[in-house]
Design a protein around this motif. Structure first.
Motif, PDB file in Angstrom:
ATOM      1  N   GLY A  27       0.791  -1.230   0.000  1.00 49.35           N
ATOM      2  CA  GLY A  27       0.000   0.000   0.000  1.00 49.35           C
ATOM      3  C   GLY A  27       0.815   1.266   0.000  1.00 49.35           C
ATOM      4  N   VAL A  28       2.137   1.152  -0.050  1.00 47.49           N
ATOM      5  CA  VAL A  28       2.985   2.350  -0.081  1.00 47.49           C
ATOM      6  C   VAL A  28       2.764   3.098  -1.391  1.00 47.49           C
ATOM      7  N   VAL A  29       2.444   4.361  -1.306  1.00 46.92           N
ATOM      8  CA  VAL A  29       2.211   5.185  -2.487  1.00 46.92           C
ATOM      9  C   VAL A  29       3.039   6.465  -2.363  1.00 46.92           C
ATOM     10  N   LEU A  30       4.067   6.576  -3.184  1.00 51.09           N
ATOM     11  CA  LEU A  30       4.919   7.767  -3.223  1.00 51.09           C
ATOM     12  C   LEU A  30       4.960   8.293  -4.658  1.00 51.09           C
ATOM     13  N   GLN A  31       5.084   9.595  -4.800  1.00 55.03           N
ATOM     14  CA  GLN A  31       5.247  10.209  -6.121  1.00 55.03           C
ATOM     15  C   GLN A  31       4.046   9.952  -7.042  1.00 55.03           C
ATOM     16  N   SER A  32       2.844   9.968  -6.494  1.00 54.51           N
ATOM     17  CA  SER A  32       1.680   9.854  -7.369  1.00 54.51           C
ATOM     18  C   SER A  32       1.601  11.092  -8.246  1.00 54.51           C
ATOM     19  N   ALA A  33       0.959  10.949  -9.390  1.00 52.02           N
ATOM     20  CA  ALA A  33       0.854  12.070 -10.323  1.00 52.02           C
ATOM     21  C   ALA A  33       0.166  13.267  -9.671  1.00 52.02           C
ATOM     22  N   ALA A  34      -0.857  12.996  -8.859  1.00 49.62           N
ATOM     23  CA  ALA A  34      -1.587  14.088  -8.201  1.00 49.62           C
ATOM     24  C   ALA A  34      -0.713  14.815  -7.195  1.00 49.62           C
ATOM     25  N   THR A  35       0.094  14.050  -6.447  1.00 48.91           N
ATOM     26  CA  THR A  35       0.968  14.668  -5.444  1.00 48.91           C
ATOM     27  C   THR A  35       2.062  15.488  -6.113  1.00 48.91           C
ATOM     28  N   VAL A  36       2.656  14.950  -7.159  1.00 46.00           N
ATOM     29  CA  VAL A  36       3.701  15.687  -7.884  1.00 46.00           C
ATOM     30  C   VAL A  36       3.140  16.983  -8.457  1.00 46.00           C
ATOM     31  N   LYS A  37       1.896  16.934  -8.954  1.00 48.36           N
ATOM     32  CA  LYS A  37       1.283  18.155  -9.490  1.00 48.36           C
ATOM     33  C   LYS A  37       1.115  19.213  -8.406  1.00 48.36           C
ATOM     34  N   ILE A  38       0.714  18.786  -7.201  1.00 49.80           N
ATOM     35  CA  ILE A  38       0.579  19.751  -6.110  1.00 49.80           C
ATOM     36  C   ILE A  38       1.927  20.380  -5.783  1.00 49.80           C
ATOM     37  N   ALA A  39       2.979  19.551  -5.739  1.00 49.35           N
ATOM     38  CA  ALA A  39       4.324  20.078  -5.476  1.00 49.35           C
ATOM     39  C   ALA A  39       4.721  21.102  -6.535  1.00 49.35           C
ATOM     40  N   ARG A  40       4.381  20.821  -7.779  1.00 44.52           N
ATOM     41  CA  ARG A  40       4.703  21.767  -8.850  1.00 44.52           C
ATOM     42  C   ARG A  40       3.872  23.037  -8.727  1.00 44.52           C
ATOM     43  N   ASP A  41       2.603  22.905  -8.368  1.00 46.01           N
ATOM     44  CA  ASP A  41       1.753  24.088  -8.193  1.00 46.01           C
ATOM     45  C   ASP A  41       2.308  24.995  -7.097  1.00 46.01           C
ATOM     46  N   VAL A  42       2.735  24.406  -5.985  1.00 45.43           N
ATOM     47  CA  VAL A  42       3.306  25.213  -4.901  1.00 45.43           C
ATOM     48  C   VAL A  42       4.565  25.922  -5.383  1.00 45.43           C
ATOM     49  N   ALA A  43       5.427  25.182  -6.070  1.00 49.69           N
ATOM     50  CA  ALA A  43       6.670  25.781  -6.564  1.00 49.69           C
ATOM     51  C   ALA A  43       6.377  26.942  -7.502  1.00 49.69           C
ATOM     52  N   THR A  44       5.456  26.742  -8.452  1.00 50.71           N
ATOM     53  CA  THR A  44       5.160  27.774  -9.453  1.00 50.71           C
ATOM     54  C   THR A  44       4.521  28.997  -8.819  1.00 50.71           C
TER      55      THR A  44
END
Length: 793
Positions: A374-391
């Motif tokens: 059940g380990v979930v890292l680097q999902s597409a949705a999470t990466v998008k949030i990280a990019r949104d914060v950065a931008t």
């Protein structure tokens, strides 16, 4: 018949009382500390040993196999301690949990904690931007979503407690931990922290957020790590306690961590007034107070307020501490402390009751394990949030029209941070945090600015020269471990002074149409970098020879776009007027390169606004916008002030403000709301967003007040020529300050309301009169303002 504490259908209080009654003193003591282990799925766990043992004064430990029989309160960073695949790390943690449940007398599970400030501190977890980036978005909902995404990654690895967020209010950007803060305004920090906690914990508080560092850590003497703090209670309450109070009362934070320093000679880890009287009794905090790593042992090792580890343990636990982290340096002497009469078993029972209550409430007895699949890292949705914060956090401070880039220019990408993945990360990200432990860099998921610009502009149009180094070789360890005054010789600074790469960079610039110069910091703990915990500075000049590189590139006559990354702002040596553009990107995380390229090429708007003022020089420090009138000296010193103030940030367009309109100029103190409206227009040729900010100045008060304080803000996005009316509602409770008696009070009188684009760009203002008597506020007072947006035709 099974024991009451094993019956999930019984009330938590009954289960706790039953289990407590069955425990020996040694089993109780074990619940009051953690172990810091390198876990193994075969059960051959070993204790982590490094410089922190020397730091804490610990030289020996009894066999782990013997101590494990007593159980333990927490396990320190099971996945964040070393480089281990997350699934294997979960297997190893499950193996230890199985031992605790099945091979100890009472079968009490451990609570696992990890760092969660800029993402889960774990191999392959999403590397989020820094807290300064969070703050610079001025987007509470986005930060709540980011924290929720971090929380989901943490839950998937069976993490029960995250050591985040940081609620320290920035006062002096020389402090290395500035990168961990949300900024310099206490109310904004409180709002950001509240939403972060809500996101991380979820509705059921099934993952404990940890508020740190309680309290005043960021106003240390000389902005030095662990240094004393000189504050009276009024300012401590108004500035530094406020965010903690907000996160406790508004977000039901599950844990709090005291700080390393002392305030007025009282160490944080033995401060009964702050940990018990204020936090528990006045605010109603019902969670766990956990020590900062090694903080209990510092009571005798550094502060000198106790004779030995047993006395330090007694001081801390009597004051309100629940769990010693990261190990049992002092808690293992609790039996001796009881024998010496330093602490009573009644107090121990009170503490262990809180620890067990939280374990039952979290469901650890019924659900102690996590399925590794059940380990979930680097999902597409999470990466998008990280990019949104950065931008959305990137802040444009200067632009002569060069940005966004147009056409297909030849671009020279130059600078020591242009192609260094670590330069985009802050100190509590997994790759950077483990440098001090001689761990390998894990940065494959990071996209650098050079890579992203090549992707967007084409490799043929982008040419690269490093220009200079910041640190030529990243080293583990530190010149002197924090707080060490044992006479060890200081090592030489690791910062490079090599200028041999500058001529090649100049050639690259001369063959291009525009230069993108990437400069800034390298985060690293305890002077293994130029910013971060224990990496404080005495200067706001760019580290190393980056200024010489900038000067040489400007001398070419080519337009130079400066992109600054890192954990604190730096000056450009007077070249601010000569650069084509200046972007502040802070530490934007694994998606930072994409975010920077999107801004430079115009695919995204520079929507960030400063949450720390950028002082004119180090001589202006400490500097913050909400200073008192006399802070600058009399007359104001020439070096005082900020070129780029709190709240500042340019966009691709221009906004006009109308006049401030008041619903009423007289507002009752008791239950009143200051309501003001203002119209904002986009007068430019492109769409854009503005962060409209409302500040208050208390014109006459019984205590000295700051020149102004942020009380509301709202981002509004407008198409060209569009207008919107914003109506702000600020409860009168938010006009409070701390009286000499220690109460929060709102006094009647005249208050100036200022609305503008930054703390120094006020577009309209007016006064209201707060009527009635002085009001003492307490309990759950109104801490949040609101804004309504009406888009006009």
């Amino acid at each position: 018949m099974s024991a009451i504490y094993k019956d999930a259908h019984r009330p938590v209080n009954e289960r706790v009382a039953d289990l407590l009654s069955r425990m020996t003193p040694e089993e109780k003591f074990a619940q009051m500390h953690a172990w810091w282990l390198v876990l193994s799925s075969d059960g051959n766990h070993r204790e982590r040993t490094d410089l922190s043992d020397e730091f804490a004064g610990v030289k020996e430990q009894s066999a782990l196999t013997e101590r494990i029989k007593l159980g333990v309160g927490q396990i320190t960073r099971p996945l964040g301690t070393h480089i281990v695949d997350a699934k294997e790390g979960v297997r190893a943690a499950n193996r230890l949990q199985k031992t605790l449940l099945e091979e100890t007398r009472l079968g009490i599970p451990a609570l696992f904690h990890e760092e969660c400030l800029v993402g889960l501190l774990c191999k392959d977890a999403t590397l989020f931007p820094s807290s300064l980036n969070y703050g610079s978005t001025w987007d509470l909902d986005l930060i709540e979503r980011a924290a929720a995404a971090i929380g989901e990654e943490a839950r998937s690895t069976n993490c029960h407690q995250g050591l985040a967020p940081v609620l320290d209010v920035s006062r002096d950007v020389r402090w290395g931990r500035t990168e961990e803060t949300f900024g310099e305004d206490p109310w904004l920090v409180g709002m950001m922290a509240t939403h972060y906690v809500k996101g991380l914990q979820g509705k059921n508080r099934d993952l404990l957020a940890t508020l740190k560092h309680y309290v005043g850590h960021s106003f240390s003497e000389g902005a030095r790590n662990h240094a004393p703090v000189h504050l009276g209670f009024c300012e401590l309450n108004d500035i530094f306690l406020l965010p903690f109070e907000m996160a406790v009362k508004l977000a039901n934070a599950g844990s709090v961590m005291p700080a390393y320093h002392d305030i007025d000679n009282q160490p944080g880890h033995s401060d009964e007034f702050l940990m018990t009287t204020v936090l528990r009794e006045q605010w109603g905090f019902d969670g766990l107070i956990v020590a900062d790593y090694g903080g209990v042992s510092l009571l005798h090792q550094h502060h000198g307020v106790s004779h030995d580890a047993a006395e330090s343990a007694a001081l801390a636990f009597n004051a309100g501490l629940d769990v010693e982290l990261p190990k049992d340096d002092c808690a293992r002497h609790l039996s001796e402390a009881v024998e010496r009469g330093l602490i009573t078993m009644q107090k121990v029972d009170e503490i262990v009751t809180r620890v067990l209550k939280e374990k039952f409430r979290l469901g650890l007895f019924e659900h102690p394990y996590r399925d590794e699949s059940g380990v979930v890292l680097q999902s597409a949705a999470t990466v998008k949030i990280a990019r949104d914060v950065a931008t959305r956090s990137i802040t444009m401070l200067e632009n002569d029209g060069t940005l966004p880039l147009k056409g297909q220019p030849r671009v020279a990408v130059i600078g020591p941070t242009a192609d260094d993945p670590l330069a985009l990360l802050s100190g509590y990200s997994f790759p950077v945090h483990l440098i001090i432990s001689d761990m390998l860099e894990q940065t494959s998921q990071v996209t650098t600015p050079l890579e992203a610009l090549r992707n967007q502009l084409g490799s043929d149009n982008v040419h690269y020269s490093k220009g200079c180094h910041i640190i030529e070789k990243r080293m583990a360890g530190a010149p002197v471990f924090p707080g060490d005054s044992g006479g060890k010789q200081m090592q030489a600074s690791p910062v490079s002074d090599d200028m041999s790469l500058i001529p090649e960079a100049v050639k690259t610039a001369e063959q291009s149409d525009v230069v993108v110069l990437c400069v800034g910091d390298l985060s690293g703990l305890f002077q293994s970098g130029t910013v971060g915990e224990g990496s404080d500075t005495d200067s706001l000049l760019l580290p190393g020879v980056q200024q010489q590189l900038l000067d040489a590139l400007i001398a070419t006559g080519k337009p130079v776009v400066v992109v600054m990354t890192g954990g604190r702002p730096y000056n450009l040596g007077g070249q601010e007027d000569n650069v084509a553009a200046l972007l502040m990107a802070w530490a934007p995380g694994q998606e930072g390169g994409h975010a920077i390229a999107d801004i430079i090429t115009g695919h995204a708007e520079p929507g960030g606004r400063l949450v720390v003022s950028i002082p004119k020089s180090a001589g202006a420090m400490p500097y913050y916008y909400n200073h008192k009138l006399k802070s600058g000296g009399t007359p104001f010193a020439f070096h005082f002030g900020s070129r780029y103030p709190f709240g500042f940030g340019k966009t691709w367009t221009e906004f006009d403000y109308g006049s401030l309109q008041f619903e009423s100029r007289d507002v009752p103190n008791d239950g009143g709301v200051v309501s003001v409206g203002i119209t904002v227009s986009n007068n430019g040729m492109v769409a854009g967003s503005e962060v409209v900010q409302l500040y208050v100045h208390d014109k006459v008060a019984s205590m000295v007040r700051p020149v102004q304080e942020l009380k509301a803000f709202q981002r509004v996005h407008l198409e060209p020529g569009a207008r919107a009316r914003l109506t702000f509602n600020v409860p009168t409770d938010m006009l409070n300050f701390t009286s000499r008696r220690g109460d929060r009070v709102v006094e009647p009188g005249e208050f100036e309301i200022r609305v503008g684009a930054s703390s120094a760009d006020i577009r309209s203002s007016g006064c209201v009169m707060i009527t009635g008597d002085t009001k003492v506020i307490g309990g759950n007072w109104r801490m949040v303002s609101h804004c309504k947006i009406e888009y006009l035709k």
